[in-house]
Scaffold this motif. Structure first.
Motif, mmCIF file in Angstrom:
data_model
loop_
_atom_site.group_PDB
_atom_site.id
_atom_site.type_symbol
_atom_site.label_atom_id
_atom_site.label_comp_id
_atom_site.label_asym_id
_atom_site.label_seq_id
_atom_site.Cartn_x
_atom_site.Cartn_y
_atom_site.Cartn_z
ATOM 1 N N GLU A 1 1.873 13.412 -10.282
ATOM 2 C CA GLU A 1 0.760 12.691 -9.659
ATOM 3 C C GLU A 1 0.201 13.453 -8.454
ATOM 4 N N LYS B 1 -0.664 3.640 -8.784
ATOM 5 C CA LYS B 1 0.522 3.340 -7.971
ATOM 6 C C LYS B 1 0.730 4.427 -6.916
ATOM 7 N N TYR B 2 0.564 5.650 -7.341
ATOM 8 C CA TYR B 2 0.751 6.756 -6.396
ATOM 9 C C TYR B 2 -0.282 6.678 -5.279
ATOM 10 N N ASP C 1 -1.664 4.038 -4.151
ATOM 11 C CA ASP C 1 -1.254 2.960 -3.247
ATOM 12 C C ASP C 1 -0.259 3.471 -2.208
ATOM 13 N N SER C 2 0.726 4.216 -2.671
ATOM 14 C CA SER C 2 1.760 4.665 -1.728
ATOM 15 C C SER C 2 1.199 5.708 -0.774
ATOM 16 N N ARG D 1 -1.821 5.699 0.391
ATOM 17 C CA ARG D 1 -2.557 4.944 1.406
ATOM 18 C C ARG D 1 -1.629 4.372 2.463
ATOM 19 N N LEU D 2 -0.477 3.903 2.031
ATOM 20 C CA LEU D 2 0.466 3.347 3.009
ATOM 21 C C LEU D 2 0.958 4.426 3.957
ATOM 22 N N THR E 1 -0.883 -3.140 12.692
ATOM 23 C CA THR E 1 -1.699 -4.114 11.958
ATOM 24 C C THR E 1 -3.126 -3.599 11.787
ATOM 25 N N ARG F 1 -3.266 -0.944 9.101
ATOM 26 C CA ARG F 1 -3.242 -1.510 7.750
ATOM 27 C C ARG F 1 -4.597 -2.090 7.386
ATOM 28 N N PHE F 2 -5.174 -2.820 8.308
ATOM 29 C CA PHE F 2 -6.454 -3.463 8.015
ATOM 30 C C PHE F 2 -7.518 -2.413 7.706
ATOM 31 N N ASP G 1 -6.930 -1.048 4.341
ATOM 32 C CA ASP G 1 -7.359 -2.067 3.383
ATOM 33 C C ASP G 1 -8.865 -2.012 3.195
ATOM 34 N N SER H 1 -9.695 0.760 0.887
ATOM 35 C CA SER H 1 -9.301 0.480 -0.491
ATOM 36 C C SER H 1 -10.191 -0.600 -1.123
ATOM 37 N N LEU H 2 -10.423 -1.674 -0.384
ATOM 38 C CA LEU H 2 -11.257 -2.755 -0.924
ATOM 39 C C LEU H 2 -12.681 -2.277 -1.147
ATOM 40 N N GLU I 1 -13.140 -0.276 -4.299
ATOM 41 C CA GLU I 1 -13.094 -1.075 -5.521
ATOM 42 C C GLU I 1 -14.307 -1.994 -5.675
#
Lengths: 196, 196
Positions: B60, B122-123, B125-126, B128-129, B154, B157-158, B161, B164-165, B168
């Motif tokens: 990946e 999935k990759y 996602d990780s 991004r974290l 926090t 993360r937001f 997000d 990512s949002l 999509e």
DNA sequence: AACGTAACACTAACGGTTAGCTTTTCCTAA
DNA sequence: TTAGGAAAAGCTAACCGTTAGTGTTACGTT
């Protein structure tokens, strides 16, 4: 058409699934996740490898056996809350309960194991995102909430973030006390949906 | 002690890495991610499989070759912003630029491929974290921001997000217009750190 | 009682990944 | 200039999660 089964078949299937999950968790905790192979788990549970994979989609899924409970509880916190009860406090209560459940002493060894394994952490991340999507759907489906789809999805992500950040924090409950006011403010600032 | 290298070695290493990445991406786009094996990529790039894995940690990772750029840009949006420039608008500008970069026509085939492969999603996602953690560290390190560690994490993360949002969403830029006011409000509501 | 089928078993393989070891290539210090 | 060291690349062989293909058993239905 299959109707009205006596149940022996279903019970046996559930028992097999449970035996696999129990065996796997026991072996993982005894010897470490990486040191236990799928073939070990299958042999110890006395099933074929293919049977194991017909019950669990992956090795990691053996550890997160009950993540559907988690998802159900979250969506119910939205759908089953008292009439006119504000959304965010209801979610906060549920997240608090879930965090307490995860940080309880009985769950500590499991989460220590998860934290120690990159594969499990990654899997946990993706599970959380699935839950965020389910939560977003529940929020968007609530007719009493006049917010856009995007706002619903955003709130769902933030709430799941709160759960994840809290679990990682030195003082999980204090972290929630800090994060949820931020979420309250964000939700209050969310625009109502455009009416086209 | 190794000092002062002429650079030929480093250049060759970088060239090998690039050739592997280019070959992989080309094959993936031609035949599909799942239809191309690691051995195929290695053969086509004319390197050994072990060499491939000394440059990339996983199959990946071949697709997310430049995710370090992404991370650097995010952290620099925090550290290199004009003095006294508010944090959230600076992050918003950078996220907007990154979203535009990802949704550009030239990047469309790659993201279509990613969306089509569960492993790649999935990759992503990780990844991004990981970026959220780097961003949190950058935010927490800024001496002009009087917020707690938890608030910094926090916010990070937001913001991720939001990225990512937005990616999509049907209309990515409109989504950012909706999400960032929520983030502004959340950041404004964040408590200053306890002084002990 | 006989049939259909869900659950399980067995074998063998596929594909990503790594260990162990050798060879090549480059850098540098004598 | 060359000898020595080390980084980079190569080769082989395997490990391990996962799946396909193919029976076999046990349950539920008709």
């Amino acid at each position: 058409m299959t109707v009205q089964q006596s149940g022996r078949r279903e019970r046996k299937k559930a028992a097999t699934r449970q035996k696999i999950a129990d065996t796997a968790l026991r072996l993982f905790l005894e010897r470490g996740y990486d040191a236990v192979g799928i073939r070990d788990v299958a042999a110890e549970a006395d099933v074929a490898v293919t049977t194991l994979f017909s019950h669990f989609a992956s090795k990691e899924a053996l550890v997160f056996e009950q993540d559907e409970d988690f998802e159900r509880r979250l969506t119910r916190a939205v759908t089953d809350r008292a009439p006119h009860e504000p959304l965010v406090p209801a979610l906060r209560r549920e997240i608090l309960a879930l965090v307490r459940h995860c940080t309880a002493d009985s769950a500590a060894p499991i989460w220590r194991m998860i934290d120690a394994s990159p594969a499990l952490r990654k899997y946990d991340d993706s599970v959380r995102l699935r839950h965020a999507e389910a939560l977003a759907a529940a929020i968007a489906a609530d007719p009493t909430l006049t917010r856009s789809e995007t706002a619903a999805r955003t709130l769902a992500r933030f709430v799941i973030d709160a759960y994840s950040l809290s679990r990682e924090a030195p003082d999980p409950e204090a972290a929630l006390d800090e994060i949820f006011p931020m979420i309250e403010a964000a939700w209050a600032a969310a625009r109502p949906p455009h009416l086209t």
